[in-house]
Design a protein around this motif. Sequence first.
Motif, PDB file in Angstrom:
ATOM      1  N   LYS A  71       0.810  -1.232   0.106  1.00 27.57           N
ATOM      2  CA  LYS A  71       0.206   0.089  -0.160  1.00 27.57           C
ATOM      3  C   LYS A  71       0.813   1.365  -0.077  1.00 27.57           C
ATOM      4  O   LYS A  71       2.044   1.096  -0.011  1.00 27.57           O
ATOM      5  N   ARG A  72       0.330   2.402   0.137  1.00 25.27           N
ATOM      6  CA  ARG A  72       1.039   3.490   0.023  1.00 25.27           C
ATOM      7  C   ARG A  72       2.084   3.509   0.968  1.00 25.27           C
ATOM      8  O   ARG A  72       3.264   4.314   0.777  1.00 25.27           O
ATOM      9  N   GLU A  73       1.744   3.415   2.221  1.00 27.05           N
ATOM     10  CA  GLU A  73       2.896   3.410   3.256  1.00 27.05           C
ATOM     11  C   GLU A  73       3.846   2.491   3.323  1.00 27.05           C
ATOM     12  O   GLU A  73       4.987   2.786   3.575  1.00 27.05           O
ATOM     13  N   ASP A  74       3.583   1.611   2.485  1.00 28.45           N
ATOM     14  CA  ASP A  74       4.590   0.353   2.346  1.00 28.45           C
ATOM     15  C   ASP A  74       5.521   0.637   1.523  1.00 28.45           C
ATOM     16  O   ASP A  74       6.749   0.503   1.556  1.00 28.45           O
ATOM     17  N   TYR A  75       5.047   1.620   0.369  1.00 28.13           N
ATOM     18  CA  TYR A  75       5.880   1.925  -0.563  1.00 28.13           C
ATOM     19  C   TYR A  75       6.799   3.106  -0.306  1.00 28.13           C
ATOM     20  O   TYR A  75       8.224   3.148  -0.425  1.00 28.13           O
ATOM     21  N   VAL A  76       6.292   3.731   0.722  1.00 24.36           N
ATOM     22  CA  VAL A  76       7.181   4.964   1.410  1.00 24.36           C
ATOM     23  C   VAL A  76       8.331   4.279   2.306  1.00 24.36           C
ATOM     24  O   VAL A  76       9.387   4.687   2.109  1.00 24.36           O
ATOM     25  N   ASP A  77       8.151   3.125   2.976  1.00 24.05           N
ATOM     26  CA  ASP A  77       8.897   2.440   3.838  1.00 24.05           C
ATOM     27  C   ASP A  77       9.956   1.753   2.779  1.00 24.05           C
ATOM     28  O   ASP A  77      11.113   1.742   3.114  1.00 24.05           O
ATOM     29  N   LEU A  78       9.655   1.211   1.864  1.00 26.54           N
ATOM     30  CA  LEU A  78      10.312   0.848   0.915  1.00 26.54           C
ATOM     31  C   LEU A  78      11.552   1.910   0.155  1.00 26.54           C
ATOM     32  O   LEU A  78      12.600   1.600   0.042  1.00 26.54           O
ATOM     33  N   LEU A  79      11.001   3.096  -0.242  1.00 23.57           N
ATOM     34  CA  LEU A  79      11.888   4.113  -0.759  1.00 23.57           C
ATOM     35  C   LEU A  79      12.742   4.703   0.539  1.00 23.57           C
ATOM     36  O   LEU A  79      14.116   4.902   0.142  1.00 23.57           O
TER      37      LEU A  79
END
Length: 286
Positions: A71-79
């Motif tokens: 989800k959006r917050e998971d992509y933020v953590d990945l980046l």
Amino acid sequence: MYLIIGAVVVLASVLGGFTMVGGKLLALWHLNEFIVIIGCAAGSWVVATPIKVIKASFAGIKGVFKGPKYKREDYVDLLKLIYELLVKMRREGMMAIEAHIEQPNDSSIFQKYPKVLADHHMLDFITDCVRLIVGGNMAPHELESLLEYELETHHHEALEPSHSVQKVADALPGFGIVAAVLGIINTMSIVGSAAPSEIGEKVASALVGTFLGILVSYGFVGPISSAMENRAHEDGKAFEVVKMALIASLRGYAPSVAIEFARKLLFSDVRPTFQDLEADLKAAKG
């Protein structure tokens, strides 16, 4: 949730329209037709499909009901994770990151992002890519070509379950015809000795086979296959994001710029704004 709503709409439309013209729902219930159609479809699927794809298909169907993996917050953590790795490499040198990629479960960087740490496919992809950068002495275009081949293989494997389920959907109308033909054969065998009402009932039962094969194919199995394919494309976006960030860094861009390149790849519904991501990266850097 939307998958269930769509299935309910399909059933309500078909059964509602049938009853509106005086049809009786029990006329559609013929267990023998279900056994022929579903049994033939399941058997042919097992014959044609490797066991690993069968297992992946069940997992994929389950995943459609669960929702997207990232989800959006998971992509933020990945980046943020990739950003921290790139910053550490730039500040302390390539060898400073070696312990983190060799033992990610013990890494102070990876431990901040449990979602990535729990996804062994993503974890292996990140560590393998960084390991190539650290020890491979590869040119950017060489690494990019290698990662494209790897992603192509990954996407092909991820789409196998949906393609397999789609083949079942394509075969179901044919198995519906098989059930209908068997019903007609059974009807023809009693012509001349049975009452017209009994013959009409058996003909109706045979036609239900064709109806069920088409309905199950286009109303349920086909849409599920499409949903699985869309989910595979969505989940594969995370790997493309990692590839873009690492390639941009290897080309000499600053970590923040490399992460911005990766952010641009995200779909609009999960892409963080430039300002929000910049604030998150500053917090991670701090």
